[in-house]
Motif scaffolding. Structure first.
Motif, PDB file in Angstrom:
ATOM      1  N   ILE A   1      48.689 -56.411  -8.699  1.00  0.00           N
ATOM      2  CA  ILE A   1      49.901 -55.719  -8.260  1.00  0.00           C
ATOM      3  C   ILE A   1      49.937 -54.375  -8.969  1.00  0.00           C
ATOM      4  CG2 ILE A   1      52.408 -55.766  -8.169  1.00  0.00           C
ATOM      5  CD1 ILE A   1      52.222 -58.839  -8.357  1.00  0.00           C
ATOM      6  N   GLU A   2      50.105 -53.336  -8.191  1.00  0.00           N
ATOM      7  CA  GLU A   2      50.181 -52.003  -8.790  1.00  0.00           C
ATOM      8  C   GLU A   2      51.442 -51.879  -9.639  1.00  0.00           C
ATOM      9  OE1 GLU A   2      49.736 -48.788  -6.036  1.00  0.00           O
ATOM     10  OE2 GLU A   2      48.029 -49.736  -5.045  1.00  0.00           O
ATOM     11  N   GLU A   3      51.351 -51.119 -10.706  1.00  0.00           N
ATOM     12  CA  GLU A   3      52.483 -50.967 -11.622  1.00  0.00           C
ATOM     13  C   GLU A   3      53.718 -50.415 -10.915  1.00  0.00           C
ATOM     14  OE1 GLU A   3      53.414 -49.102 -16.010  1.00  0.00           O
ATOM     15  OE2 GLU A   3      51.360 -49.583 -15.421  1.00  0.00           O
ATOM     16  N   THR A   4      53.528 -49.543  -9.940  1.00  0.00           N
ATOM     17  CA  THR A   4      54.666 -48.976  -9.210  1.00  0.00           C
ATOM     18  C   THR A   4      55.378 -50.021  -8.354  1.00  0.00           C
ATOM     19  OG1 THR A   4      53.196 -48.318  -7.406  1.00  0.00           O
ATOM     20  CG2 THR A   4      53.670 -46.669  -9.110  1.00  0.00           C
ATOM     21  N   GLU A   5      54.711 -51.120  -8.061  1.00  0.00           N
ATOM     22  CA  GLU A   5      55.321 -52.169  -7.238  1.00  0.00           C
ATOM     23  C   GLU A   5      55.983 -53.272  -8.055  1.00  0.00           C
ATOM     24  OE1 GLU A   5      53.660 -53.162  -3.194  1.00  0.00           O
ATOM     25  OE2 GLU A   5      51.828 -52.856  -4.382  1.00  0.00           O
ATOM     26  N   ILE A   6      55.646 -53.385  -9.322  1.00  0.00           N
ATOM     27  CA  ILE A   6      56.159 -54.496 -10.134  1.00  0.00           C
ATOM     28  C   ILE A   6      57.689 -54.512 -10.173  1.00  0.00           C
ATOM     29  CG2 ILE A   6      56.296 -55.400 -12.502  1.00  0.00           C
ATOM     30  CD1 ILE A   6      53.338 -55.143 -12.676  1.00  0.00           C
TER      31      ILE A   6
END
Length: 81
Positions: free
Chosen positions: A1-6
């Motif tokens: 999971i990309e950090e921007t989506e967490i």
């Protein structure tokens, strides 16, 4: 999971960038978080892109909560008919 989506993954109906590869409605993590919080717990996520994601759920010691909620006087020994 990309950090921007967490930050977004616990939002109801949020579908990540991988929504083409994963089925679902986006309700699962939001519902899970709500249930955990109702039990006074926490949920945390740690992810490494391309390696995997770990979800950690922690709940309070239920025995301690039960003892703190005990009545100060014992219940009567009367039997119900």
């Amino acid at each position: 999971i990309e950090e921007t989506e967490i930050e977004k993954i616990f939002t109801p109906f949020y579908r990540g960038k991988n929504h083409a590869q994963a089925e679902g409605s986006g309700i699962g993590l939001a519902l899970t978080k709500r249930i955990v919080e109702l039990h006074r717990g926490t949920i945390a996520v740690r992810s490494q892109l391309g390696k995997g994601t770990t979800f950690t759920l922690e709940f309070p010691n239920q025995i301690a909560l039960i003892h703190s909620a005990q009545p100060t006087q014992p219940p009567s020994n009367k039997k119900f008919q």
